[in-house]
Design a protein around this motif. Structure first.
Motif, PDB file in Angstrom:
ATOM      1  N   ARG A  46       1.586  28.425 -34.932  1.00 52.57           N
ATOM      2  CA  ARG A  46       2.689  29.023 -34.155  1.00 52.57           C
ATOM      3  C   ARG A  46       2.546  30.538 -34.090  1.00 52.57           C
ATOM      4  O   ARG A  46       2.732  31.146 -33.032  1.00 52.57           O
ATOM      5  CB  ARG A  46       4.039  28.650 -34.754  1.00 52.57           C
ATOM      6  N   ARG A  72      -0.204  31.376 -31.641  1.00 54.29           N
ATOM      7  CA  ARG A  72       0.237  31.223 -30.246  1.00 54.29           C
ATOM      8  C   ARG A  72       1.151  32.355 -29.830  1.00 54.29           C
ATOM      9  O   ARG A  72       1.068  32.854 -28.700  1.00 54.29           O
ATOM     10  CB  ARG A  72       0.929  29.872 -30.042  1.00 54.29           C
ATOM     11  N   ARG A  73       2.049  32.784 -30.724  1.00 55.83           N
ATOM     12  CA  ARG A  73       2.934  33.921 -30.393  1.00 55.83           C
ATOM     13  C   ARG A  73       2.115  35.182 -30.176  1.00 55.83           C
ATOM     14  O   ARG A  73       2.405  35.966 -29.269  1.00 55.83           O
ATOM     15  CB  ARG A  73       3.969  34.131 -31.485  1.00 55.83           C
ATOM     16  N   GLN A 106       4.143  33.231 -22.238  1.00 50.64           N
ATOM     17  CA  GLN A 106       4.453  32.146 -23.174  1.00 50.64           C
ATOM     18  C   GLN A 106       4.004  30.799 -22.617  1.00 50.64           C
ATOM     19  O   GLN A 106       3.417  29.980 -23.342  1.00 50.64           O
ATOM     20  CB  GLN A 106       5.955  32.108 -23.469  1.00 50.64           C
ATOM     21  N   ASN A 108       1.263  28.404 -24.290  1.00 51.86           N
ATOM     22  CA  ASN A 108       1.649  27.049 -24.706  1.00 51.86           C
ATOM     23  C   ASN A 108       0.823  25.969 -24.026  1.00 51.86           C
ATOM     24  O   ASN A 108       0.696  24.863 -24.546  1.00 51.86           O
ATOM     25  CB  ASN A 108       3.134  26.812 -24.453  1.00 51.86           C
ATOM     26  N   TYR A 120      -5.971  31.944 -35.175  1.00 52.06           N
ATOM     27  CA  TYR A 120      -5.680  30.881 -36.139  1.00 52.06           C
ATOM     28  C   TYR A 120      -6.816  30.751 -37.157  1.00 52.06           C
ATOM     29  O   TYR A 120      -6.574  30.684 -38.362  1.00 52.06           O
ATOM     30  CB  TYR A 120      -5.456  29.565 -35.398  1.00 52.06           C
TER      31      TYR A 120
END
Length: 92
Positions: free
Chosen positions: A13, A16-17, A58, A62, A73
């Motif tokens: 998360r 992704r942000r 966003q 996503n 990540y």
């Protein structure tokens, strides 16, 4: 969900942000240079444009993004493992 899975989900998360913010920073100048039409360039557009850019970024992130989140990540996992004294690929 065990602690490791929850931790990996939280890191994903965050990644992704980060990608969403990076994409927003890249899109912002594009929207600033958009041609002004008959129904644009008003005060309302100036106020809402940053939110539109943020939403596009966003949504793009996503839907898979451009690969920034994956790289972030992997780096977060590597940094976390290093902080815990683990070799890459090991889990606590």
């Amino acid at each position: 969900m065990d602690a490791i899975t929850a931790n990996h989900a939280a890191l994903a998360r965050v990644a992704r942000r980060f990608e969403s913010q990076a994409l927003g920073a890249l899109l912002k100048p594009v929207f600033g240079e958009a041609p002004k039409g008959l129904l644009s360039a008003g005060a309302a557009e100036e106020q809402w444009r940053p939110m539109l850019v943020e939403h596009y970024a966003q949504a793009w992130s996503n839907k898979g993004g451009v690969g920034i989140a994956d790289a972030v990540y992997r780096e977060l996992l590597r940094a976390q493992s290093a902080a815990q004294g683990l070799q890459p690929g090991e889990t606590a």
